[in-house]
Every structure is written in C-alpha cells, then in structure tokens.
Write an enzyme that holds these catalytic residues in place. Structure first.
Site, PDB file in Angstrom:
ATOM      1  CG  HIS A 147       3.474   1.262  -7.236  1.00 43.30           C
ATOM      2  ND1 HIS A 147       3.844  -0.060  -7.424  1.00 43.30           N
ATOM      3  CD2 HIS A 147       4.020   1.635  -6.050  1.00 43.30           C
ATOM      4  CE1 HIS A 147       4.581  -0.455  -6.411  1.00 43.30           C
ATOM      5  NE2 HIS A 147       4.716   0.558  -5.560  1.00 43.30           N
ATOM      6  CB  CYS A 148      -1.244   1.865  -3.707  1.00 46.95           C
ATOM      7  SG  CYS A 148      -1.766   2.547  -2.122  1.00 46.95           S
ATOM      8  N   PRO A 149       1.842   3.331  -2.788  1.00 47.31           N
ATOM      9  CG  PRO A 149       2.481   5.482  -2.137  1.00 47.31           C
ATOM     10  CD  PRO A 149       1.636   4.750  -3.133  1.00 47.31           C
ATOM     11  N   GLY A 152       2.280  -0.971  -0.982  1.00 44.57           N
ATOM     12  CA  GLY A 152       3.516  -1.501  -1.530  1.00 44.57           C
ATOM     13  C   GLY A 152       3.313  -2.416  -2.709  1.00 44.57           C
ATOM     14  CD  GLN A 153       2.009  -5.966  -5.745  1.00 45.99           C
ATOM     15  OE1 GLN A 153       2.759  -5.444  -6.592  1.00 45.99           O
ATOM     16  NE2 GLN A 153       2.230  -7.160  -5.211  1.00 45.99           N
TER      17      GLN A 153
END
Length: 378
Positions: A147-149, A152-153
């Site tokens: 999950h890549c902050p 945001g996805q």
C-alpha cells in the site's frame, strides 16, 4: 474507499496524500520553467529553447496521468462474501458436543506443487494465491504488492504496471530538471567569465532545484531499481519482505524475459467489482448461534499474535490441532493465471502428520469466486 465520477475513479481511504504528491511534482517543474528553462531559451536557438520547456511540461503531464492511473483504479479488490462459508467438518476429534469450525488454511495443488490458501475472516473467503488483506483499505487484493501512501492506493495486480511506469518517469523527470539546472549554471559561468560558485549564487532557484531533484532522484531511483529486481524475479514487495527465496526456488519465477512480459505485455484482467451498479438489499442472516450444533467462525475463538500488514489476526486454533503444520500458512503463493489443477484437503488430512491426501474439491467449504472459477476449468 473514495469514489469519484459515479464510480469511474476509485481511490484509497488516504487519497488526500495524492494532492501532496501532485504538488511535489508540479511546483518544482513550474519553478524550473519560470526561472531556468525560460532563461535558457535566450541561450539556444528558438527551436531548442522552446523544446526545453515543452519537454518538461509534456513529461510532467505524462507523469500525472500515470499517477492517476495508479491511484484512481481498482487495484484488484476481491468482492467479499455476504456470509461465511459452511464448515466442512468438526474441527478436532470426534465428539458430539464440539462446534464445527472453519479450517484456518486449505491446501491447493497447482502444477504439482501444494500451496496453502488462507481464510480471511473480514472478507469471509479463502484468499486466492498471492492475495493479501490490506489493513488500510480493508480489502483483500489480488497479487498484493504494497500500500503506497504517496498515491493513496494499494499497488497490486491491476495497477502495478502503471505504478512502476510512474516511478520510472518521475526518476527521468528529476534527471532532466537537474541536468538543465547544471547547464544553466554553466552558461552563466561562461557568459560572465566567473567562478562556478559565483555563478551558482546568481541563480538560487537552480541551486534549490538541484538539491531537491538530487534527493528525490535517490528516492525514486532506488525504488525503480528495487522494483526492476522484483519484476525480474517475479516477486512482490510483500513477498520479498515477508518471505525469503534465498534457500529455495521461487515458484513464480518464469525467467527474466517472461517475468517482464507478464508485467508489461499481458492483458490487465477486468475488475471483479461493478462500482456503478445498484447494490441489492439483502435480508439479514439468522443467527446460527441459536441453532443447536451450529458452526463457529474462526474469528470467534481466541486470537493469536500473527500480524499481517499492521492488522492483528483473530483466528482461533483448534485446541487439539497440529499448530506446527500452520506455522507458515502463506509461504507458497502462485499467480492466479498459473492455477491449473486446484485441489483441497479434508480436515482429517490437515490434522494428520502424514502428507495430505489431495482430492478434487467436493466439500461444503467455500473459496473465493476466482479460485472456484479457475478450479472449474480442470
């Protein structure tokens, strides 16, 4: 999840960070075009000077499009079951007073290899191979990478290609801006016949951009190299951090060429969700606890200390079960498109110490829809 344009775009719950990411890309490019590229137009011919600004603008737009394709699409969310699957048998030795439990893992046979699929008590399904539950999005996602902050996805099966292209293009954009900032400083030095330090003091915007792009280049450049390694070995970030293929062969590795073809040349599978469809109203399920002999869901037992992506598991182990056989429940994963012969084991097989007797699935427990669809092909 956050939906935009009537479900045409689906963002993660932390989509606010997307605005920060866009500003970190657009603002430096605007500064570059105003204070550096526009000055270089006077030092080059009309065609070359204009192309410096044009390439920077076009490359930035391309980078933002890749960012939106990564962040605004379904990464591969698996639809949840509306109710838990039926238990196959009583979890434990024979006894009329015992309550049936769902087994924590089920074994499947894929191309001669036995893998374990794990039950998710949140989504109420058995996850397909290489699928994991994201604690931030609270969804099971196919071929979960991480999950890549910054976007945001979740990065997974349906947007991993665009994520890598976004990171790689951002690296090239940093190199482009840094290179022409150095060219501009050198032009000042040659035109005024001064030292390099005095030339740098005459363009503080270039110095700020050089420092900024140099730091970003190490970050996104290192990320690009890391994902090149993952693609070449057919691993995900989640698998690389949690498992180790140093002492055994990677069951997903098809060779460098085929691994790159799988990521960049294969067709992206359609979404398993229709986010624009009407949701039918379902009648509430009757409580099974009031029925004598009803089954017990795994999340009704005592919790263990297994942590998966920041989320504490709530699985209950059978008191007389063989804990040693489930210590590494997800050590082996395979791609969904590699599933040729999906088989399962009985509860009695899981509790015995011998090799499980693989037999075709004819039991009452349920797996996720995609696993059952692939199993029906055999």
């Amino acid at each position: 999840q956050i939906f935009c344009l009537q479900g045409r775009f689906i963002f993660g719950p932390d989509a606010r960070s997307l605005g920060l990411t866009i500003s970190l890309i657009v603002v430096p490019v605007i500064v570059f075009c105003i204070f550096v590229a526009s000055k270089l137009m006077d030092d080059f011919s009309d065609t070359w000077g204009l192309s410096i600004v044009t390439v920077a603008v076009v490359f930035t737009i391309y980078d933002i499009i890749l960012l939106m394709l990564t962040s605004g699409r379904d990464p591969g969310i698996i639809p949840r079951n509306s109710h838990p699957p039926e238990p196959e048998a009583i979890d434990g030795n024979s006894g009329a007073s015992q309550t049936p439990r769902l087994p924590r893992v089920k074994e499947v046979e894929v191309n001669g290899n036995i893998f374990k699929v794990k039950y998710c008590d949140t989504c109420m399904l058995y996850r397909p191979p290489r699928c994991s539950h994201c604690s931030i999005c609270n969804n099971c996602v196919e071929r979960f990478d991480h999950h890549c902050p910054w976007v945001g996805q979740c990065i997974a099966q349906r947007n991993y290609r665009f994520f890598f292209m976004f990171v790689f293009s951002t690296t090239l954009l940093c190199v482009y801006v840094l290179a022409f900032c150095c060219v501009y400083i050198r032009k000042i030095k040659e035109s005024e016949d001064t030292t390099i330090w005095k030339a740098m003091l005459k363009t503080p915007a270039s110095i700020a951009l050089i420092i900024y792009t140099f730091i970003c280049m190490w970050f996104v450049g290192g990320l690009t190299c890391f994902h090149l390694y993952l693609i070449s070995t057919n691993q995900t970030t989640y698998e690389n951090f949690r498992y180790s293929y140093d002492r055994r062969s990677n069951p997903h590795n098809k060779g460098v060429v085929d691994n790159f073809k799988e990521i960049f040349c294969s067709a992206i599978p359609p979404s398993k969700n229709s986010f624009r469809a009407m949701v039918p109203r379902e009648a509430p399920m009757p409580s099974r606890s009031a029925v004598g002999g009803g089954f017990m869901s795994p999340n009704m037992g005592r919790g263990n200390d297994e942590i998966e992506m920041g989320r504490k598991g709530v699985w209950a182990m059978a008191e007389h079960g063989d804990d040693k056989n489930v210590g590494n429940n997800e050590r082996f994963h395979v791609n969904d498109d590699e599933l040729g012969d999906i088989r399962t084991t009985t509860d009695d097989d899981e509790q015995s110490g011998s090799r499980p007797n693989i037999h075709p699935r004819h039991s009452s427990w349920e797996m996720s829809p995609e696993v059952m669809a692939l199993a029906s092909r055999t």
